[in-house]
Design a protein around this motif. Structure first.
Motif, short mmCIF file in Angstrom:
data_model
loop_
_atom_site.label_atom_id
_atom_site.label_comp_id
_atom_site.label_asym_id
_atom_site.label_seq_id
_atom_site.Cartn_x
_atom_site.Cartn_y
_atom_site.Cartn_z
N ALA A 66 0.99 -1.37 -0.04
CA ALA A 66 -0.11 0.14 -0.08
C ALA A 66 0.97 1.29 0.08
O ALA A 66 0.07 2.16 0.15
CB ALA A 66 -0.86 0.02 1.41
N LYS A 67 1.99 1.07 0.05
CA LYS A 67 2.79 2.37 0.01
C LYS A 67 2.57 3.51 -0.91
O LYS A 67 2.86 4.57 -0.42
CB LYS A 67 4.59 1.88 -0.16
N GLU A 68 2.09 3.27 -1.93
CA GLU A 68 2.08 4.59 -3.33
C GLU A 68 0.59 4.56 -3.19
O GLU A 68 0.09 5.31 -4.13
CB GLU A 68 2.77 3.81 -4.31
N ARG A 69 -0.30 4.25 -2.14
CA ARG A 69 -1.89 4.64 -2.43
C ARG A 69 -1.89 6.02 -1.91
O ARG A 69 -1.15 6.69 -1.29
CB ARG A 69 -2.49 3.52 -1.29
N SER A 70 -3.09 6.51 -2.24
CA SER A 70 -3.32 8.00 -1.88
C SER A 70 -3.73 8.04 -0.56
O SER A 70 -3.89 7.20 0.29
CB SER A 70 -4.24 8.45 -2.87
N ASP A 71 -3.63 9.34 -0.05
CA ASP A 71 -4.09 9.68 1.25
C ASP A 71 -5.51 9.26 1.39
O ASP A 71 -5.84 8.82 2.65
CB ASP A 71 -3.53 11.24 1.66
N GLU A 72 -6.06 9.69 0.57
CA GLU A 72 -7.70 9.57 0.65
C GLU A 72 -8.09 8.06 0.82
O GLU A 72 -8.85 7.55 1.47
CB GLU A 72 -8.17 10.10 -0.90
N ASP A 73 -7.19 7.17 0.22
CA ASP A 73 -7.41 5.55 0.24
C ASP A 73 -7.27 5.29 1.70
O ASP A 73 -7.98 4.40 2.13
CB ASP A 73 -6.51 4.91 -0.73
N PHE A 74 -6.15 5.68 2.30
CA PHE A 74 -5.97 5.51 3.59
C PHE A 74 -7.10 5.90 4.63
O PHE A 74 -7.47 5.10 5.58
CB PHE A 74 -4.50 5.90 4.07
N LEU A 75 -7.24 7.39 4.40
CA LEU A 75 -8.41 7.86 5.32
C LEU A 75 -9.72 7.24 5.13
O LEU A 75 -10.44 6.97 6.39
CB LEU A 75 -8.46 9.28 5.02
N ARG A 76 -10.09 6.59 3.96
CA ARG A 76 -11.28 5.89 3.82
C ARG A 76 -11.14 4.64 4.62
O ARG A 76 -12.17 3.96 5.23
CB ARG A 76 -11.61 5.93 2.21
N GLU A 77 -9.92 4.08 4.32
CA GLU A 77 -9.90 2.52 5.13
C GLU A 77 -9.93 2.90 6.63
O GLU A 77 -10.39 2.04 7.33
CB GLU A 77 -8.31 2.09 4.82
N ILE A 78 -9.33 3.88 7.09
CA ILE A 78 -9.42 4.15 8.80
C ILE A 78 -10.82 4.12 9.10
O ILE A 78 -11.28 3.58 10.26
CB ILE A 78 -8.66 5.33 9.00
N GLU A 79 -11.63 4.98 8.29
CA GLU A 79 -12.99 5.20 8.41
C GLU A 79 -13.78 3.71 8.45
O GLU A 79 -14.50 3.36 9.39
CB GLU A 79 -13.78 6.12 7.62
N GLY A 91 0.86 10.03 8.85
CA GLY A 91 0.98 10.01 7.38
C GLY A 91 1.29 8.65 6.63
O GLY A 91 1.40 7.60 7.44
N ASN A 92 2.08 8.66 5.37
CA ASN A 92 1.99 7.51 5.02
C ASN A 92 3.15 6.54 5.45
O ASN A 92 3.09 5.45 5.24
CB ASN A 92 2.53 7.69 3.24
#
Length: 199
Positions: A66-79, A91-92
């Motif tokens: 997942a290293k090169e995924r967008s911040d939006e992808d991570f924030l969506r996953e956290i939610e 952050g990343n």
């Protein structure tokens, strides 16, 4: 070593070659080459410390998935996964391990908890780390492409005393972060207190 490795434990539905294909599609060529070097080092450490080679291979190949995924992808996953809300503040460098493990589980179908924990812990460490987690933590740090003061020393240490090498890495990483005057993830401090401080 890697050419002869055949997955037999049904941890990943498919061959090593299929996993490599899936991971390579998610990463830049430079990042993927790093991943292959981490796998090579992880397998060497696994052999030394009697850890299953298949677990070491899969953990290493997927640690930066997942290293090169967008911040939006991570924030969506956290939610979506209702992960610790404090993660939003990072952050990343933190997300690609802690949150990335969830993507590895959902998108690659890898549910083996030791592998997922190794991915979660590979940049921050943890107070409790399995041998697999220690191996991935070190393999990422000392793979053949790494070049920094002390790298040969800590490479040797990883094959002599794995736990001590975890402490070495954590102390040196913390020292570097302090010189950069950046915010330090609390989990890294807990790792330092557990692995780097003489009790």
């Amino acid at each position: 070593m890697t050419d002869k490795l055949i997955y037999t434990q049904k941890i990943f539905t498919g061959s090593r070659e299929l996993l490599i294909d899936k991971v390579s599609q998610a990463l830049s060529a430079k990042r993927f080459e790093h991943v292959l070097r981490v796998e090579e080092m992880a397998l060497q450490l696994a052999e030394k410390w009697h850890v299953d080679a298949e677990l070491a291979s899969i953990a290493a190949l997927t640690h930066d998935y997942a290293k090169e995924r967008s911040d939006e992808d991570f924030l969506r996953e956290i939610e979506k996964k209702q992960l610790d809300r404090d993660l939003i503040n990072w952050g990343n460098n933190i997300w690609h391990g802690v949150v990335g493990a969830e993507m590895v589980k959902d998108e690659l179908g890898i549910a083996h908890e030791d592998i997922l924990n190794a991915i979660r812990q590979h940049t921050t460490g943890a107070t409790v780390m399995t041998k697999l987690s220690q191996i991935l933590y070190m393999a990422d740090y000392i793979e053949a492409g790494r070049d920094f003061p002390g790298v040969e020393e800590v490479r040797t240490l990883a094959f002599d005393d794995l736990a001590a090498s975890v402490g070495w890495q954590t102390a040196h990483t913390l020292t570097f972060l302090l010189t950069q005057k950046v915010t330090i993830y609390p989990g890294t401090l807990l790792t330092y207190n557990t692995w780097s401080v003489d009790k």
